[in-house]
Design a protein around this motif. Structure first.
Motif, mmCIF file in Angstrom:
data_model
loop_
_atom_site.group_PDB
_atom_site.id
_atom_site.type_symbol
_atom_site.label_atom_id
_atom_site.label_comp_id
_atom_site.label_asym_id
_atom_site.label_seq_id
_atom_site.Cartn_x
_atom_site.Cartn_y
_atom_site.Cartn_z
ATOM 1 N N UNK A 7 -7.426 5.957 4.880
ATOM 2 C CA UNK A 7 -6.520 6.768 5.695
ATOM 3 C C UNK A 7 -7.160 8.132 5.941
ATOM 4 N N UNK A 8 -6.829 8.708 7.082
ATOM 5 C CA UNK A 8 -7.379 10.018 7.439
ATOM 6 C C UNK A 8 -6.256 11.003 7.733
ATOM 7 N N UNK A 9 -6.561 12.263 7.539
ATOM 8 C CA UNK A 9 -5.704 13.352 8.002
ATOM 9 C C UNK A 9 -6.549 14.149 8.979
ATOM 10 N N UNK A 10 -6.034 14.283 10.193
ATOM 11 C CA UNK A 10 -6.777 14.977 11.232
ATOM 12 C C UNK A 10 -6.437 16.470 11.242
ATOM 13 N N UNK A 11 -7.409 17.274 11.593
ATOM 14 C CA UNK A 11 -7.210 18.720 11.705
ATOM 15 C C UNK A 11 -6.136 18.969 12.766
ATOM 16 N N UNK A 12 -5.090 19.667 12.384
ATOM 17 C CA UNK A 12 -4.003 19.954 13.320
ATOM 18 C C UNK A 12 -3.266 18.715 13.787
ATOM 19 N N UNK A 58 -6.423 3.918 0.502
ATOM 20 C CA UNK A 58 -5.119 3.354 0.197
ATOM 21 C C UNK A 58 -5.411 2.055 -0.536
ATOM 22 N N UNK A 59 -4.885 1.933 -1.721
ATOM 23 C CA UNK A 59 -5.217 0.814 -2.597
ATOM 24 C C UNK A 59 -4.044 -0.148 -2.712
ATOM 25 N N UNK A 65 0.853 -1.183 0.000
ATOM 26 C CA UNK A 65 0.000 0.000 0.000
ATOM 27 C C UNK A 65 0.891 1.236 0.000
ATOM 28 N N UNK A 66 0.800 2.023 -1.051
ATOM 29 C CA UNK A 66 1.518 3.294 -1.105
ATOM 30 C C UNK A 66 0.671 4.330 -0.368
ATOM 31 N N UNK A 67 1.321 5.255 0.333
ATOM 32 C CA UNK A 67 0.613 6.285 1.098
ATOM 33 C C UNK A 67 1.071 7.652 0.582
ATOM 34 N N UNK A 68 0.390 8.165 -0.458
ATOM 35 C CA UNK A 68 0.789 9.455 -1.028
ATOM 36 C C UNK A 68 0.742 10.569 0.012
#
Length: 113
Positions: free
Chosen positions: A68-73, A86-87, A17-20
């Protein structure tokens, strides 16, 4: 690996799984949280890489796309700023052309061209 072991063997035992947007090991501008934090909640194989791996090894459930998630701050308590699928390689997340680009549900896993 495919040349050495064969596609069938690899398909049942290996995933990449690549994580750009992820820096080396953690953080970065992309959606980089997918359960690898030891404090992360367990039990949801689509959002938790450890649960996905456990289900694969113990129950034979081969993992598909992970979210995958990106959290605020950078803090889960602040909410989710964006999510991405993620593929498993050679597939990659592609925007389906509809909806919010910060939502994983608006992406599909497709062969990169």
């Amino acid at each position: 690996v495919v040349n050495r072991l064969g596609k069938k063997s690899v398909d049942t035992s290996l995933r990449l799984y690549m994580v750009p947007g992820m820096h080396h090991c953690e953080g970065g501008p992309g959606a980089t949280a997918f359960g690898q934090d030891p404090a992360a909640a367990r039990g949801d194989a689509q959002h938790d890489v450890f649960t996905a791996l456990e289900q694969w090894v113990e129950n034979g459930v081969v993992p598909g796309r992970l979210i995958a998630k990106k959290f605020v701050g950078g803090n889960p308590a602040n909410g989710v700023a964006m999510s991405r699928p993620l593929c498993p390689y050679p597939l990659a997340a592609k925007y389906n052309g509809k909806g919010n680009t910060n939502k994983a549900r608006n992406f599909v896993c497709a062969v990169e061209q």
